[in-house]
Every structure is written in C-alpha cells, then in structure tokens.
Design a protein around this motif. Structure first.
Motif, short mmCIF file in Angstrom:
data_model
loop_
_atom_site.label_atom_id
_atom_site.label_comp_id
_atom_site.label_asym_id
_atom_site.label_seq_id
_atom_site.Cartn_x
_atom_site.Cartn_y
_atom_site.Cartn_z
N THR A 282 3.93 -5.49 -0.79
CA THR A 282 4.86 -4.55 -0.17
C THR A 282 6.07 -4.30 -1.08
OG1 THR A 282 4.19 -5.26 2.05
CG2 THR A 282 6.31 -4.13 1.85
N PHE A 283 6.58 -5.38 -1.66
CA PHE A 283 7.74 -5.25 -2.56
C PHE A 283 7.38 -4.45 -3.82
CE2 PHE A 283 10.07 -6.91 -6.26
CZ PHE A 283 11.36 -6.53 -5.92
N ILE A 284 6.26 -4.82 -4.47
CA ILE A 284 5.84 -4.14 -5.69
C ILE A 284 5.52 -2.67 -5.40
CG2 ILE A 284 4.08 -4.05 -7.49
CD1 ILE A 284 6.06 -6.33 -7.80
N GLY A 285 4.87 -2.40 -4.26
CA GLY A 285 4.55 -1.03 -3.88
C GLY A 285 5.79 -0.17 -3.74
N SER A 286 6.85 -0.74 -3.15
CA SER A 286 8.11 0.00 -2.99
C SER A 286 8.71 0.37 -4.34
CB SER A 286 9.11 -0.85 -2.20
OG SER A 286 8.59 -1.19 -0.92
N VAL A 287 8.60 -0.56 -5.30
CA VAL A 287 9.13 -0.31 -6.64
C VAL A 287 8.30 0.74 -7.37
CG1 VAL A 287 9.59 -1.33 -8.91
CG2 VAL A 287 10.11 -2.63 -6.82
N LEU A 288 6.97 0.63 -7.27
CA LEU A 288 6.08 1.54 -7.99
C LEU A 288 6.21 2.97 -7.50
CD1 LEU A 288 2.81 -0.61 -8.26
CD2 LEU A 288 4.47 -0.11 -10.07
N ILE A 289 6.41 3.16 -6.19
CA ILE A 289 6.53 4.51 -5.64
C ILE A 289 7.75 5.22 -6.21
CG2 ILE A 289 7.13 5.74 -3.51
CD1 ILE A 289 5.15 4.00 -2.06
N SER A 290 8.81 4.48 -6.48
CA SER A 290 10.02 5.08 -7.04
C SER A 290 9.90 5.34 -8.54
CB SER A 290 11.23 4.18 -6.76
OG SER A 290 11.08 2.93 -7.43
N LYS A 291 8.92 4.74 -9.19
CA LYS A 291 8.78 4.84 -10.64
C LYS A 291 7.70 5.84 -11.07
CE LYS A 291 11.76 1.50 -11.55
NZ LYS A 291 13.03 1.73 -12.28
N PHE A 292 6.62 5.94 -10.28
CA PHE A 292 5.47 6.73 -10.71
C PHE A 292 5.33 8.01 -9.88
CE2 PHE A 292 4.44 2.55 -12.31
CZ PHE A 292 3.85 2.81 -13.53
N HIS A 293 4.65 8.98 -10.47
CA HIS A 293 4.30 10.21 -9.77
C HIS A 293 3.49 9.85 -8.53
CE1 HIS A 293 3.38 14.60 -9.77
NE2 HIS A 293 4.53 14.61 -10.43
N PHE A 294 3.87 10.43 -7.39
CA PHE A 294 3.28 9.94 -6.15
C PHE A 294 1.79 10.20 -6.04
CE2 PHE A 294 2.28 9.80 -1.65
CZ PHE A 294 2.90 8.62 -1.28
N LYS A 295 1.31 11.32 -6.56
CA LYS A 295 -0.11 11.60 -6.44
C LYS A 295 -0.94 10.57 -7.20
CE LYS A 295 -0.25 15.00 -10.25
NZ LYS A 295 -0.53 16.41 -10.58
N VAL A 296 -0.40 10.07 -8.33
CA VAL A 296 -1.08 9.02 -9.09
C VAL A 296 -1.05 7.71 -8.30
CG1 VAL A 296 -1.06 7.69 -11.23
CG2 VAL A 296 -0.49 10.13 -11.27
N MET A 297 0.09 7.43 -7.69
CA MET A 297 0.23 6.21 -6.89
C MET A 297 -0.74 6.21 -5.71
SD MET A 297 1.99 3.42 -6.71
CE MET A 297 2.08 2.14 -5.45
N LEU A 298 -0.87 7.35 -5.06
CA LEU A 298 -1.76 7.46 -3.91
C LEU A 298 -3.21 7.24 -4.32
CD1 LEU A 298 -1.19 8.26 -0.89
CD2 LEU A 298 -1.97 10.54 -1.49
N CYS A 335 -3.00 -5.83 -2.79
CA CYS A 335 -3.35 -4.40 -2.90
C CYS A 335 -3.15 -3.69 -1.56
CB CYS A 335 -4.80 -4.25 -3.38
SG CYS A 335 -5.07 -4.85 -5.06
N TYR A 336 -3.40 -4.40 -0.46
CA TYR A 336 -3.16 -3.84 0.87
C TYR A 336 -1.69 -3.50 1.05
CZ TYR A 336 -2.66 -3.60 5.95
OH TYR A 336 -2.35 -3.20 7.23
N GLY A 337 -0.79 -4.40 0.58
CA GLY A 337 0.64 -4.14 0.69
C GLY A 337 1.06 -2.90 -0.07
N ILE A 338 0.49 -2.71 -1.26
CA ILE A 338 0.79 -1.52 -2.06
C ILE A 338 0.30 -0.26 -1.37
CG2 ILE A 338 0.27 -0.32 -4.23
CD1 ILE A 338 0.17 -3.04 -5.60
N SER A 339 -0.95 -0.27 -0.90
CA SER A 339 -1.52 0.91 -0.26
C SER A 339 -0.84 1.21 1.07
CB SER A 339 -3.03 0.75 -0.06
OG SER A 339 -3.32 -0.38 0.74
N ASN A 340 -0.35 0.18 1.75
CA ASN A 340 0.33 0.38 3.03
C ASN A 340 1.63 1.14 2.84
OD1 ASN A 340 0.43 -0.04 5.89
ND2 ASN A 340 1.98 -1.60 5.56
N ILE A 341 2.41 0.74 1.84
CA ILE A 341 3.65 1.45 1.52
C ILE A 341 3.35 2.89 1.11
CG2 ILE A 341 5.46 1.60 -0.22
CD1 ILE A 341 6.18 -0.33 1.91
N ALA A 342 2.29 3.06 0.32
CA ALA A 342 1.91 4.41 -0.13
C ALA A 342 1.57 5.31 1.06
CB ALA A 342 0.73 4.33 -1.08
#
Length: 420
Positions: A282-298, A335-342
């Motif tokens: 969840t923490f890493i996902g929050s950071v990545l969303i602010s850093k990367f293009h969202f369509k790539v993150m999704l 990975c679930y935490g990352i995808s959940n934030i996304a």
C-alpha cells in the motif's frame, strides 16, 4: 501545514477504530469462516458457494441513499447521524457473530448461510456510513493521513479476525472463537460513540415526491457516468481488475489446509506475511502512483496481480515448505496492496464533485459485484478441475481488464480521460 494536536490525534484514533471494525467483519466472512467450513467437512463447492455472504458489499449502492438521509429515531436528536448507523449496525454484528457458532453446521447449513448473508448486509450498511463519516471527519489537509489510518485499522481488524481467530481455533472450540471475535467489536463501538460527528439532522427533511427523490439520488448519478467516453470499457476494467485475487482468496485457506499446513502455521506464517506485504505494498503503491504515468501503473498492477496467482503452483510441487509459504504470501499481498491503491485512485478519478460519494459507491459496487458473482464458482472449479487448473483460471480473469486498459489508453485514444 498539518499539525499533530490533541484534536487530530483523537480523530486518528477514531479512524483506526473505524477501519478495525470493518476489517473484523470482512475477515470473518472471507477468511475465518472458510477455515471453519473446511474443518467442518464441507466440500470445496459448498465453501465456494458460501462466499455469496459478501454479496451485500456489492449491492450496497441500492440502499446507501437511505443510510445517507434517514434519521434513526432510537438515538437523541443531537447524536450524529453517521455514528447512529455505525453503532446500531455494530451492535447487531456483535450479536450475530457471537451467535454464529451456536448453529449446527451439519444439520443447518441453510441457516448458517442466511446468518452469514445477514452479517454481510450489516457490515456493508455500516461501511456506507463509515465512508461518509471518514470523509466528513477530516479536513482536506488531514484526509491523506486519515485515510491511511482507516486502512491500517482495517489491517489490524483483519489480523484480529483472520490471524488471531485462526490461531485461537487451535486451542479453543470454534464457538468460543466466534464469541471472542465478537467482543473485539465493542472497543470500536465505544470509541466511535465518544467521537464527534458533524452530520446531525435536527430539521425534518423537505417533503418531495418519490419520483423526484428517485431521480435525484439514483438515476442522475448513473446517467452522468454512462455519458463518459468509453464508459463500457472503463466498467470492464473496474469489474475485472483484481477479480482473480478475490477468486483466489475464497479457496486459499482450504488449499493450504489440504496440502498439509496446520491452522497455526497458516496463522503464524501465511497470514502474518500477507499482512506485512499488504502494508508495504500500500505504501509503495502510493509512492509509485505519484511518480509514474497512471496508465502504465494501472497496466503493471494488473499484470502483477495475474502473475502472483500463478506462484501458488510452486506449493503444488514443493508441498509443505514454510519459507516458500511465507514468501509467496508476502509477494501476493505486496502486489495486492499496489493494485488496490491503483484501483481506488482510478475509480476516484471518475467521481464528479456533485456526486462524489454516490459515484464512488456505484463504481465500488461494480468492482465488488463481479467478484461476488464469480467467487461462488471457485470451489466447483477447484473440486472438478484440480488446483493447478484453478490457479491458471484465476490468473486468466485479468485478461478482460488488461485488454480494455489497452483499448482505452493506447489504441486510437482521442478522449480526454483522467490520467491519460
């Protein structure tokens, strides 16, 4: 600038308890009862069908306007409307979970299922008021840390009901386990009762016709979503995003117990590593969303969700190995935490200011409904096609979402969608 004064700390404590109460109920439905049903000798097909108890979480949009606008008469006039609903639902949940163990599962499976569906309805209704209370409790500057405390409270509740409850079942009868889990709801209820609530309905609502009320609260929000460009593809993304995870969750405990892991090993290794992985993800996902293009993150988040389901095939080869069990569950939950934030961020991007809460409830219902409809078939697939095919099929559920992400953001994209 955010200042941590006594007032904010009190609100954060309330947020923690809001999440904890929700986590206890949800883990009870999707984790604890699965182990109980498996140990009681029910078939995988029946265990999978019992997941319909989470269906109310998928349909809660249909009664959310009543929760939002109806004033409960059993509380004082100056008592907060949000708190009234949450506390009443938690009181009913305490009684229902406390009494669940008194049902003879062998002779009265239908009654057990009915009670679980009722618990799901009570939990979903509490969550409707909980989300509104959370939004109104914090200012714009405080909302980020407030939402974080709700999520961490949810993880604590999941630990209590999922990990601690599973461990308790190794030393106590299941009936006593359910009674103890119900007691954990009481501290949550007490803290919420003593917390402030800005939503106080002192005036009688204005009279209106049923047709106007239906149009304002049900039809207009739906119509505004339908008018979005590429609406169908967006709904497919939301409906199938992470659906493979939900499919796997229903059968994960029965699978681990079937290949030889004890309940204490699952509670101590698998569930603990899953919780730690989800917190970090969840923490890493929050950071990545602010850093990367969202369509790539999704796209990346959904690919990870599909791949992590396949790693459970390793356990079919090595069987009982605690190190691999912990590693697999950590990676899957990370990975679930990352995808959940996304997913949450993606759905929030389509909510208008006029219908913010209602739009999010609709989109969340679409996401949950697909999971609730597909999860009951998980036991039938595992029982008739074997675990290997089950894990492969669960990963294939990501294909519709991945395809529509490509169609929306890469193929002839001429629409001004959020996070383009």
């Amino acid at each position: 600038m955010l200042v941590f004064n006594r007032h904010l700390l009190q609100k954060l404590g309330t947020a923690l308890m809001l999440g904890m109460g929700s986590g206890i109920v949800y883990a009870f439905l999707v984790s604890t009862t699965c182990a109980y049903l498996k140990e009681s000798g029910l078939s995988l097909a029946v265990i999978g069908f019992f997941s319909v108890s989470t269906m109310p979480f998928s349909l809660k949009y249909f009664w959310s306007p009543f929760v939002d606008h109806y004033k409960l008469k059993i509380f004082p006039d100056n008592f907060g409307q949000r708190k009234s609903c949450i506390i009443l639902m938690q009181m009913f949940l305490f009684v229902a979970i406390f009494g669940f163990g008194f049902i003879d599962l062998v002779e009265h499976q239908a009654w057990a299922l009915l009670l679980l569906v009722i618990i799901g309805f009570l939990g979903a209704t509490s969550d409707i008021a909980l989300e509104a209370y959370r939004i109104e409790l914090f200012s714009k500057e405080e909302s980020g840390i407030g939402n974080g405390f709700v999520i961490y409270g949810f993880r604590i509740g999941f630990i209590v009901s999922g990990i601690f409850g599973l461990w308790l079942s190794t030393i106590l009868p299941w009936r006593n386990v359910f009674m103890i889990l119900a007691l954990f709801i009481l501290p949550c209820t007490t803290v919420i009762a003593l917390s402030p609530d800005k939503k106080v309905l002192r005036d009688k609502p204005k009279r209106t016709t049923y047709g106007k009320w239906l149009k304002s609260y049900f039809l207009e929000p739906i119509v505004s979503l339908i008018q979005m460009p590429k609406f169908i593809w967006i709904m497919v993304v939301i409906a199938f995003f992470k659906v493979g995870d939900a499919y796997l969750d229903t059968m994960s405990l029965p699978f681990l117990m079937e290949i030889g892991f004890s309940k204490s090993e699952i509670a101590g290794v698998a569930k603990t590593c899953s919780t730690v992985g989800a917190v970090f993800g969840t923490f890493i996902g929050s950071v990545l969303i602010s850093k990367f293009h969202f369509k790539v993150m999704l796209l990346a988040a959904e690919i990870l969700a599909a791949i992590t389901n396949l790693q459970f095939l390793i356990l079919l080869k090595v069987q009982k190995n605690l190190l691999i069990l912990g590693a697999i569950n950590f990676v899957e939950s990370f990975c679930y935490g990352i995808s959940n934030i996304a997913l949450i961020t993606y759905m929030s991007s389509f909510c208008s200011k006029k219908f913010t809460a209602t739009h999010f409830a609709i989109l969340l219902s679409i996401s949950a409904l697909s999971k609730a409809l597909l999860s009951p078939t998980s036991g039938v697939v595992a029982q008739n096609f074997g675990w290997q095919n089950f894990f492969v099929i669960s990963s294939l559920f990501s294909i519709p979402s991945l395809l529509c992400i490509y169609l929306i953001y890469w193929r002839n994209n001429k629409t001004n969608l959020p996070y383009k």
